[in-house]
Design a protein around this motif. Structure first.
Motif, PDB file in Angstrom:
ATOM      1  N   THR A   1     -21.849 -20.114  27.993  1.00 42.44           N
ATOM      2  CA  THR A   1     -21.158 -20.013  26.705  1.00 42.44           C
ATOM      3  C   THR A   1     -20.169 -21.149  26.468  1.00 42.44           C
ATOM      4  O   THR A   1     -19.599 -21.257  25.395  1.00 42.44           O
ATOM      5  CB  THR A   1     -20.376 -18.681  26.629  1.00 42.44           C
ATOM      6  OG1 THR A   1     -19.319 -18.691  27.599  1.00 42.44           O
ATOM      7  CG2 THR A   1     -21.285 -17.501  26.877  1.00 42.44           C
ATOM      8  N   THR A   2     -19.957 -21.985  27.461  1.00 43.24           N
ATOM      9  CA  THR A   2     -18.960 -23.031  27.343  1.00 43.24           C
ATOM     10  C   THR A   2     -19.440 -24.128  26.402  1.00 43.24           C
ATOM     11  O   THR A   2     -20.567 -24.602  26.500  1.00 43.24           O
ATOM     12  CB  THR A   2     -18.658 -23.652  28.724  1.00 43.24           C
ATOM     13  OG1 THR A   2     -18.132 -22.634  29.568  1.00 43.24           O
ATOM     14  CG2 THR A   2     -17.644 -24.779  28.605  1.00 43.24           C
ATOM     15  N   SER A   3     -18.567 -24.527  25.502  1.00 48.08           N
ATOM     16  CA  SER A   3     -18.900 -25.630  24.609  1.00 48.08           C
ATOM     17  C   SER A   3     -19.031 -26.914  25.408  1.00 48.08           C
ATOM     18  O   SER A   3     -18.257 -27.181  26.322  1.00 48.08           O
ATOM     19  CB  SER A   3     -17.806 -25.799  23.553  1.00 48.08           C
ATOM     20  OG  SER A   3     -17.991 -27.010  22.852  1.00 48.08           O
ATOM     21  N   GLN A   4     -20.008 -27.705  25.061  1.00 45.87           N
ATOM     22  CA  GLN A   4     -20.192 -29.019  25.664  1.00 45.87           C
ATOM     23  C   GLN A   4     -20.135 -30.103  24.591  1.00 45.87           C
ATOM     24  O   GLN A   4     -20.738 -31.157  24.707  1.00 45.87           O
ATOM     25  CB  GLN A   4     -21.510 -29.083  26.429  1.00 45.87           C
ATOM     26  CG  GLN A   4     -21.571 -28.121  27.609  1.00 45.87           C
ATOM     27  CD  GLN A   4     -22.898 -28.174  28.340  1.00 45.87           C
ATOM     28  OE1 GLN A   4     -23.372 -29.229  28.710  1.00 45.87           O
ATOM     29  NE2 GLN A   4     -23.514 -27.014  28.514  1.00 45.87           N
ATOM     30  N   GLY A   5     -19.373 -29.817  23.525  1.00 46.67           N
ATOM     31  CA  GLY A   5     -19.254 -30.752  22.415  1.00 46.67           C
ATOM     32  C   GLY A   5     -18.149 -31.768  22.634  1.00 46.67           C
ATOM     33  O   GLY A   5     -17.201 -31.547  23.377  1.00 46.67           O
ATOM     34  N   PHE A   6     -18.270 -32.893  21.954  1.00 51.37           N
ATOM     35  CA  PHE A   6     -17.333 -34.012  21.993  1.00 51.37           C
ATOM     36  C   PHE A   6     -16.275 -33.781  20.920  1.00 51.37           C
ATOM     37  O   PHE A   6     -16.601 -33.616  19.746  1.00 51.37           O
ATOM     38  CB  PHE A   6     -18.132 -35.293  21.729  1.00 51.37           C
ATOM     39  CG  PHE A   6     -17.362 -36.574  21.823  1.00 51.37           C
ATOM     40  CD1 PHE A   6     -16.314 -36.737  22.703  1.00 51.37           C
ATOM     41  CD2 PHE A   6     -17.727 -37.655  21.018  1.00 51.37           C
ATOM     42  CE1 PHE A   6     -15.636 -37.945  22.796  1.00 51.37           C
ATOM     43  CE2 PHE A   6     -17.075 -38.869  21.104  1.00 51.37           C
ATOM     44  CZ  PHE A   6     -16.019 -39.011  21.991  1.00 51.37           C
ATOM     45  N   GLN A   7     -14.992 -33.755  21.299  1.00 51.94           N
ATOM     46  CA  GLN A   7     -13.943 -33.369  20.358  1.00 51.94           C
ATOM     47  C   GLN A   7     -13.232 -34.540  19.685  1.00 51.94           C
ATOM     48  O   GLN A   7     -12.501 -34.330  18.717  1.00 51.94           O
ATOM     49  CB  GLN A   7     -12.914 -32.490  21.064  1.00 51.94           C
ATOM     50  CG  GLN A   7     -13.449 -31.133  21.452  1.00 51.94           C
ATOM     51  CD  GLN A   7     -12.366 -30.204  21.973  1.00 51.94           C
ATOM     52  OE1 GLN A   7     -11.260 -30.631  22.292  1.00 51.94           O
ATOM     53  NE2 GLN A   7     -12.683 -28.929  22.066  1.00 51.94           N
ATOM     54  N   ARG A   8     -13.422 -35.753  20.163  1.00 57.95           N
ATOM     55  CA  ARG A   8     -12.732 -36.880  19.543  1.00 57.95           C
ATOM     56  C   ARG A   8     -12.937 -36.938  18.019  1.00 57.95           C
ATOM     57  O   ARG A   8     -11.967 -37.163  17.289  1.00 57.95           O
ATOM     58  CB  ARG A   8     -13.195 -38.191  20.183  1.00 57.95           C
ATOM     59  CG  ARG A   8     -12.605 -39.430  19.503  1.00 57.95           C
ATOM     60  CD  ARG A   8     -13.225 -40.711  20.041  1.00 57.95           C
ATOM     61  NE  ARG A   8     -12.853 -41.862  19.251  1.00 57.95           N
ATOM     62  CZ  ARG A   8     -12.130 -42.893  19.700  1.00 57.95           C
ATOM     63  NH1 ARG A   8     -11.700 -42.896  20.943  1.00 57.95           N
ATOM     64  NH2 ARG A   8     -11.838 -43.907  18.917  1.00 57.95           N
TER      65      ARG A   8
END
Length: 541
Positions: free
Chosen positions: A291-298
């Motif tokens: 369930t952990t997000s693996q998205g780039f937040q910059r």
């Protein structure tokens, strides 16, 4: 809802169970067959691969490439600044930090060490697993590379840090190393990752689901960068020559380096892989939970505001200094247009910058490279900022933003962060050659980068070592700004070491008015670790 009688029966049944089993001393002393331990985990090649994957997952943590690296590098360098409403964040980028446990800097430190510990576990346990020897060597070498990458960042940001080279244990207290000792570990780890035999320990390329793993080119590039930061020009030159001579990499369309539709392309040497398949999932701690997000937040944190400041595009926590736009406008292409990298790099209000170069190139770069199905100008920055008084005089990084395929940003961009790419190697090799008085040999490398952008080639005979050094500094800004590399450049140039260098930076970045020589080059070590294991805090904090 249970009735009172049902509750009583349930309580009696529970009590009976406890009475019946209470005399069995081993009831609570059972091994969980679903929970691996150190003693049971390191058995097979699948275990080794899973452990290796966990090392890479550490790079996705918010303290590393997912979020905070962009602030501690781009936010603190002279090409970036922050006017964030988050006061502690804004102050940190302005070299004012009183909370040494502030989440941005403390998370960087924490997540680098979490990644290091995962690598230490691989290095300690995988060599003993009975498995394919080539795969075992590769996995161990990948761990050496990733540990070196983590320490590369730690020593550049914090200086004298603990040298942890064993798996974490309650009785293990790694000694605090000097910067020289940390750099020595980085270099030895990368040499180990490459190997000494005729066949490197790491492959030149990967295919399929293994794309994104460390290659021999990535290890040699990072080793060359480590030598560059220590001014070991000849050693760096030797590594970069191998990368260039391998024929593995080439320059691609410039914008392909910052879009999720062109990940792991021919110019990419190493990039951190991100996905948006768990949008809205928890940040996690660099784990691989389903369930952990693996998205780039910059993109969300750096994204510019829209329509007078609404937050549906970005938070605008970090902006670009306007002097960077002026660097691009110093020179046009051979066709008389603006440098196309400007439009790919910056959102800006063109009316604020006087230039004889026509504006058409700015829209042309976007319109020719939009994804299929998107009409011209749908998300073009000229449409967004034209007539928007809120944005007058403000400049924002366009690199890694999602405007090429959607009109807003969220916390989970699918774009990868390009840690190392081929254009950087070409410019670093030119710098290494020039610092060894091989100026003429450096110029053709610079010209490869310039000609990709449509600029006229430099003429070797027109430069001395000193003038080419300044030209290279300009070239690195126009090619690489906003890629978390400028801070390393400032360190390598020595501009952070003395007041004369800081005075030079002040001229185009007011945040350096707060910079204290001997202190601000480094972040404070987290105070919690200083207190817990008796570290010596960095000077001035």
């Amino acid at each position: 809802m249970k009735s009172s009688s049902q509750k009583i029966l349930l309580a009696l049944a529970t009590a009976s169970t406890l009475l019946a089993t209470g005399c069995k001393k081993d009831l609570l002393d059972q091994s969980n067959p679903n929970l691996a331990t150190t003693a049971t985990f390191w058995q097979t090649s699948d275990d080794a691969v899973r452990a290796s994957n966990a090392c890479y997952a550490g790079l996705q943590a918010i303290g590393m490439y997912r979020r905070w690296f962009s602030f501690v590098y781009d936010g603190r360098a002279d090409d970036g600044w922050s006017e964030s409403p988050y006061t502690l964040l804004r102050d940190m980028t302005n070299f004012v930090q009183t909370d040494y446990n502030f989440e941005a800097t403390a998370n960087v430190y924490r997540d680098c060490y979490r990644t290091i510990d995962r690598c230490n576990q691989v290095l300690a346990n995988v060599p003993a697993i009975q498995m394919d020897a080539t795969l075992r060597t590769r996995i161990v070498s990948e761990a050496s590379f990733l540990r070196a990458l983590s320490y590369f960042n730690l020593v550049s940001l914090f200086g004298n840090v603990p040298l942890s080279t064993q798996p974490a244990a309650l009785d293990y207290r790694p000694a605090q190393g000097t910067s020289a000792q940390v750099w020595a570990l980085v270099i030895s780890d990368l040499q180990a990752a490459i190997g000494t035999g005729t066949t490197p320990n790491l492959p030149a390329t990967y295919g399929g689901s293994d794309q994104g793993r460390a290659t021999v080119g990535a290890a040699r590039t990072l080793l060359g960068k480590a030598y560059m930061q220590n001014k070991r020009w000849a050693d760096a030159q030797a590594q970069f020559a191998l990368v260039i001579g391998a024929g593995t990499y080439s320059l691609t369309n410039y914008t392909d380096n910052f879009r999720h539709t062109s990940k792991n392309n021919a110019e990419s040497i190493f990039e951190v892989q991100f996905l948006d398949n768990n949008i809205g999932g928890p940040d996690g701690q660099g784990g691989v939970d389903a369930t952990t997000s693996q998205g780039f937040q910059r993109p969300k944190f750096f994204g510019p505001p829209q329509n007078g400041g609404t937050a549906n595009l970005g938070f605008t926590d970090c902006e670009m200094r306007p002097w960077v736009v002026s660097e691009f406008l110093q020179e046009g292409t051979t066709a008389g247009q603006r440098d196309p990298r400007l439009a790919a790099t910056v959102f800006y209000n063109y009316r604020q910058f006087v230039s004889p170069l026509p504006l058409s190139a700015d829209s042309l770069v976007y319109d020719l490279s939009r994804p299929a199905g998107f009409a011209a100008g749908t998300y073009g920055f000229l449409n967004r900022y034209k007539g928007d008084n809120f944005n007058l005089g403000r400049t924002y990084w366009r690199k890694y933003q999602s405007d090429y395929y959607r009109g807003d940003e969220n916390f989970d961009s699918p774009n990868d962060f390009r840690v190392m790419r081929y254009a950087d190697v070409l410019l670093l090799q030119a710098e290494a050659l020039n610092e060894q008085n091989q100026t003429a040999a450096a110029v053709p490398l610079i010209n490869q980068v310039r000609q990709r952008a449509g600029l006229a080639p430099l003429v070797a005979g027109n430069f001395t070592q000193a003038t080419l050094r300044m030209q290279l500094r300009h070239e690195r800004v126009t090619e690489l700004t906003g890629e978390c590399l400028r801070w390393f450049d400032l360190q390598r140039y020595g501009l952070l070491d003395n007041q004369a260098g800081i005075d030079q930076l002040k001229q185009h970045d007011a945040q350096f008015n707060n910079f204290i020589v001997g202190k601000s080059q480094l972040l404070p070590l987290p105070q919690q670790d200083v207190n817990l294991i008796g570290l010596t805090q960095n000077q001035g904090y």
